[in-house]
Structure formats: C-alpha cells, structure tokens
Design a protein around this motif. Sequence first.
Motif, PDB file in Angstrom:
ATOM      1  N   UNK B 314       0.798  -1.219   0.000  1.00 41.58           N
ATOM      2  CA  UNK B 314       0.000   0.000   0.000  1.00 41.58           C
ATOM      3  C   UNK B 314       0.830   1.268   0.000  1.00 41.58           C
ATOM      4  N   UNK B 315       2.096   1.163   0.404  1.00 45.17           N
ATOM      5  CA  UNK B 315       2.946   2.345   0.429  1.00 45.17           C
ATOM      6  C   UNK B 315       3.343   2.791  -0.963  1.00 45.17           C
ATOM      7  N   UNK B 316       3.109   1.931  -1.942  1.00 41.51           N
ATOM      8  CA  UNK B 316       3.425   2.254  -3.329  1.00 41.51           C
ATOM      9  C   UNK B 316       4.875   2.652  -3.538  1.00 41.51           C
ATOM     10  N   UNK B 317       5.760   1.942  -2.874  1.00 41.40           N
ATOM     11  CA  UNK B 317       7.177   2.224  -3.071  1.00 41.40           C
ATOM     12  C   UNK B 317       7.603   1.701  -4.435  1.00 41.40           C
ATOM     13  N   UNK B 349       7.262 -13.929   5.581  1.00 39.84           N
ATOM     14  CA  UNK B 349       6.894 -12.514   5.614  1.00 39.84           C
ATOM     15  C   UNK B 349       7.194 -11.794   4.302  1.00 39.84           C
ATOM     16  N   UNK B 350       8.372 -12.076   3.743  1.00 39.35           N
ATOM     17  CA  UNK B 350       8.764 -11.339   2.538  1.00 39.35           C
ATOM     18  C   UNK B 350       8.037 -11.838   1.291  1.00 39.35           C
ATOM     19  N   UNK B 351       7.732 -13.120   1.286  1.00 38.93           N
ATOM     20  CA  UNK B 351       7.158 -13.684   0.058  1.00 38.93           C
ATOM     21  C   UNK B 351       5.840 -13.014  -0.341  1.00 38.93           C
ATOM     22  N   UNK B 352       4.887 -12.815   0.617  1.00 35.67           N
ATOM     23  CA  UNK B 352       3.644 -12.142   0.218  1.00 35.67           C
ATOM     24  C   UNK B 352       3.896 -10.721  -0.289  1.00 35.67           C
ATOM     25  N   UNK B 353       4.921 -10.066   0.259  1.00 34.89           N
ATOM     26  CA  UNK B 353       5.230  -8.711  -0.205  1.00 34.89           C
ATOM     27  C   UNK B 353       5.674  -8.765  -1.665  1.00 34.89           C
ATOM     28  N   UNK B 354       6.617  -9.674  -1.933  1.00 32.21           N
ATOM     29  CA  UNK B 354       7.132  -9.792  -3.303  1.00 32.21           C
ATOM     30  C   UNK B 354       6.001 -10.141  -4.265  1.00 32.21           C
ATOM     31  N   UNK B 355       5.114 -11.018  -3.824  1.00 39.95           N
ATOM     32  CA  UNK B 355       4.039 -11.425  -4.722  1.00 39.95           C
ATOM     33  C   UNK B 355       3.046 -10.285  -4.948  1.00 39.95           C
ATOM     34  N   UNK B 356       3.023  -9.323  -3.997  1.00 38.60           N
ATOM     35  CA  UNK B 356       2.061  -8.232  -4.105  1.00 38.60           C
ATOM     36  C   UNK B 356       2.524  -7.080  -4.979  1.00 38.60           C
ATOM     37  N   UNK B 357       3.839  -6.994  -5.238  1.00 35.27           N
ATOM     38  CA  UNK B 357       4.311  -5.870  -6.044  1.00 35.27           C
ATOM     39  C   UNK B 357       4.662  -6.338  -7.440  1.00 35.27           C
ATOM     40  N   UNK B 358       4.682  -5.366  -8.345  1.00 36.56           N
ATOM     41  CA  UNK B 358       4.967  -5.705  -9.737  1.00 36.56           C
ATOM     42  C   UNK B 358       6.444  -5.476 -10.022  1.00 36.56           C
ATOM     43  N   UNK B 359       7.144  -6.552 -10.413  1.00 38.37           N
ATOM     44  CA  UNK B 359       8.558  -6.400 -10.736  1.00 38.37           C
ATOM     45  C   UNK B 359       8.788  -6.832 -12.173  1.00 38.37           C
ATOM     46  N   UNK B 360       9.138  -5.886 -12.995  1.00 38.40           N
ATOM     47  CA  UNK B 360       9.435  -6.151 -14.404  1.00 38.40           C
ATOM     48  C   UNK B 360       8.299  -6.914 -15.100  1.00 38.40           C
ATOM     49  N   UNK B 361       7.088  -6.770 -14.588  1.00 36.07           N
ATOM     50  CA  UNK B 361       5.943  -7.421 -15.235  1.00 36.07           C
ATOM     51  C   UNK B 361       5.994  -8.935 -15.226  1.00 36.07           C
ATOM     52  N   UNK B 362       6.744  -9.523 -14.267  1.00 34.48           N
ATOM     53  CA  UNK B 362       6.837 -10.984 -14.224  1.00 34.48           C
ATOM     54  C   UNK B 362       5.517 -11.584 -13.767  1.00 34.48           C
TER      55      UNK B 362
END
Lengths: 175, 440
Positions: B314-317, B349-362
């Motif tokens: 939600x922080x949209x970093x 803890x980190x995995x849900x974060x990674x899955x929630x953000x868009x990285x290189x459109x993967x």
Amino acid sequence: MTVAELIVDETSQARGPAGKVIENVCKFFAICGGLVLTAMAIMSIASIVGRSFFSSPIVGDYELVQAMCAVAVSMSLPYTHWVRGHVIVDFFTTHANPKFNAFLDLLANLLLALFSAVITWRLWRGLWELKGSMEASMLLDIPTWWSYAPMVPSFALLCIAAIYAAGADLGKMKS
Amino acid sequence: MTGIELGSVVFIGLIALLALRMHIGIAMLLAGSIGYVALSGMDPLLNYFKSAAYTRFSVYDLSVVPLFLLMGQFATHGGLSKALFKAGNAMIGHWRGGMAMAAVTSCAGFGAICGSSLATAATMGQVALPELKAHKYSPRLSTAVIAAGGTLGILIPPSVPLVIYAIITEQNIAKLFLAAFIPGIIAAIGYMVVIGIIARIRPEEAPRGDRFTWGQRLQALGETWPVLLIFAVVIGGIYGGLFTPTEAASIGTIATGFVAWTSGGLKGRGFLECMYGAAGATGMIFLILLGADVLNVFLALTQVNTELAKWVVGMNLHPLMVVFTIIAIYLVLGCIMDSLSMILLTVPMFFPIIMGIDIWGMDAESKAIWFGIVALMVVEIGLITPPVGMNVFIISNLAKDVPMKETFKYIVPFLISDLIRITAIVFFPSITLVALKIFT
C-alpha cells in the motif's frame, strides 16, 4: 547449516557413566534413523524399477516414504542435540562472561527439555487415540500409530539428552 | 491486544531469544506456543502437539532433505572430491592462478552432488588446500578461494535451502533447481575471474601450475564420470518428470553410497561417520522446521504476514526499493544467522510482499522462482561474511596457520563478485528464468 554434519565432536561434554550411556543410545538411534533412511531410498528405487520395467510399482510407496521419513527424522533429533549440533546466534554474547553464557545455555536446554517432554506426552496420547480410532494409511493399511511408536522414545531421549546437557551447563556455572 | 499487536510482540520476543543464544528451533517453538496460547488457549495447543511432529516430519516432499544430506555424506567419503580437483587442475592448472580456479570448478562439481555449502567447503578444503600449499599459493588466497567456492555447494542444485523454500512457498522444486543452475555457473565463472585478476596483480600469490598433456587431461576428466552420471540422473530425472524429487534423491543417495563403498570410503568408521553426519544435520534442520511450523500457525492466526504485505504494498514504493531493502535485511541478518534459519524466519513474511508488487511485469510463478534464487544467493553470502562466516570457520579449522582476518580480507573481492551477480539478476531476471523457458 551446522558443523554437526562435519565434526563429530567427541569431547563436547564431560561425561560420567550416565553420559556415556546416553551418548551410546543417541548414537544407536542415529544409526537406526540412517538405516531407515537408506531402506527408504532402496524402497523408492525398487518402486521405480518395478514401475518402469515390470509396470508394477510398489504399492503405497508414497505412504511408506512418509512414515519412514518421520521415523528417520525423529530418531536423528537426540544425536543432534548430544553433539550440540544446533546453530545458535552467539554474535551478541561472544564477549560475555562465560558463566553468564552457561546460564543462558542452561535455560535453552531446560526449555528444550520442557518442550520435548510435552511433545513426548502428547505423542503418547496421540498414539493411543490413533490406535483406538484404527486410523491407517490409505493403500497399505499401515496403522498410523506404528510410525508414532519410534517417535515417542526419540523425543523422550531428546528430553533426557537436554536435561543431561543442562546439568553440564550447571557444572560450568559453578566451576 | 489485537492479533497484529500480539504478533509483533511475539516476533520481537523471538528476536530477543535468538540474541540470547537460544537455538532457533526452540525459540520459535516457545514464541509460537506463547502466542498460540494467548490467542486460543492451552487446550488447542496441547491438541496440536499431538500430531504436529508427525505431520511435519512426514511431508513427502521434505523427505528429499535427509536423503540429500546422506548423499552429501557419502559424497564426502567417496573420494570424488579428489577426482574433481585433479580433473580441474589438469585442464586449467597451468593458467595464472589456475590451481585456485580448479578449486572453484571442483567446488562447483562437488556442489552438483552435495546440497550443503559447509560440506562442500570442508571436503574440497581437505583435498585442495595441501595441493595449493605445495604449489606455493599464498595461504590466505587459498583459504578465501575454498570458503567462497564452498557457497557453490547449495547454489548448484541439489540444494537443501531451495527445497525448503519450495515447500514454504508451494513452488515446484524441479523448476527452482533448474533456475539455480545458470546463476550457479555464473557464480563459478565470477570467482574464477576474481582469481584471474588477483593472479595478475600479485603473480607471486597465485603461480602457474604444471601443464598436462591432453592424454592426461582426458584420463583425469574420465575419472569424474560418477559425478556427471549422478548429477544427470538426479536433476535430469526430476526435471524430465521421470521421478519425483524423493525418488531422484534416493537414486543419488544409493549411487553415491555405492561409489563411496567401492572406493573404500565406508570402511571402518566411514559408514558410521556418514550416519552420524546425516543424523546431526537432519536433526538440526527438522527441529527448526518444527519450530517454524508452530510459529507460522500462530502468525497465520494473527494475519501479521498478510497485513504487513498489504501495508508495504500500500505504500506504493518503487518495487526495486522494496527488493533492495529485503536484500539489505538479508545481508545484515546473514552476518549473525545461518542461511536456513533466515529462510524459514523471513520468507513467510517477505514472500507475500514480493508477490504483491509488480517487478518487471513478471508473472506470479516466475516472480516466485526468481525471488527464491535471489534470496538463496543473498543468504549464502552470510556464510563468508564476518563475524560468523561458517565457511570461513570450517576452512580455518583445516588451515590453522592462516589467521581468519587474513582470509576475510581476501574474501572481499569474491563478495564483490557476489554482489555484482545478485544485482545483475535483480535487474535481469531472465538470467535465471531463461533455463526454464528453454526446457519447457
């Protein structure tokens, strides 16, 4: 990862006759666990061979692996603790008073003793319940409590090893 | 107290317990149990303990872990390390720094049949250190090379931490192994480049070895065939869908055991040492798994993980900022913790974060696999960073005449090559994903 897989520390604890007995039982359990693991590997291979050449895999190989794995793993636990193979973060306490560290190790050992005692007790209860309900594996009809049977003494041995180690820590605190 | 507050308090308590020398498995058991009792009471916890140990230890996919550990023990006793080093030395030993490079290639080769970095470092150290010494390599370069090369043990599949990651995140083990392969090779090449550079700046520290004829080379290479065969069967079998990972690991274990037996490595105490070694490492890993299980049951009840992920997302970093923050956390933790504990503690803890953000459109699966490889490489660095770089400890034990400080000094260039590789994979995930595309 730990050093335990490489260094079999023969001198980590000063042991009296009781320690010698515990050590040998731990080693015996570790060897049994390793043999169960080896048997599991051979069984898997037999199943592959049967499946690919005689189109008859070993029935229930999947559930055999599960049961044997649980047994092999549980039987390894006391040995790991005996050789102090568990990793700890000693970064913050490297320069602390050795007696204080022995005290912390004593607490850790007592906690492990407590938890392994609770788990032993609960496994024992679980075993009788499973025996009563006749729960068994799907294909081979192996009663689930059979796998529990070696787990109960394993956790009990873990508890004993932890208490013995706690005693050694107490000795270090006094010295 | 809300679930989230309770979760945070328990987590802080857990960190404090770890700092006070508590074994991570016990600390997780304690923290998880206290939280569980606070939320649901004593009876549900006692009920849960009736089946927790059996449920955790009888997971089919987890059975590859003790198998790979036993396989690593057999490999250690099987004399294959010697054959690998000889072959590497015959091929490139006459280059500048060639023997040190051969140590790296043999670490990589050994990593292909051993899922543990410590075992790789220890085994290759026993073989390569005396040879390097005899050929007048500087001791501190030799120890640094083996310590760094040892990290290839778990980067190159099979890899125990990667199996654990696959199980926590419900990913395909075979795909993760495949994805780790190219980064592992790049890591080995990176280390060789570092050695090459050092050899050019300080030729006296890394002299040329003897040159071998092609006949000798082929013969030396020929002796490494068991490694190639075992690796091909295990990894090829898993990937080709011929066997489950457990079956492949079974074949690998028995085949490696057979090699160790024919080479005489299981004589006398050899066999017992394999059993003890495998048991020691198995017990260590599974006690942590049991503790992590209790902790994660509690954390799932409090929903701390999902709330944390929501908050971060939600922080949209900038996604890269999130990724590099996670990497930085791993690097710091790696200085004081071992790699497996870190994975078990942080991935939920980190995995849900990674899955929630868009990285290189993967897509989701690519992202999960890519993150697994990045996390694996970053936690591996912890094995060679001060103050508690386990690989360096192991090597110091073998070479007592080299002060650890000197080894750490020579580790720095290898660390730089690690960081460059990790950054490259963050920016170009296809480095790790391309192998999947080719083979699917």
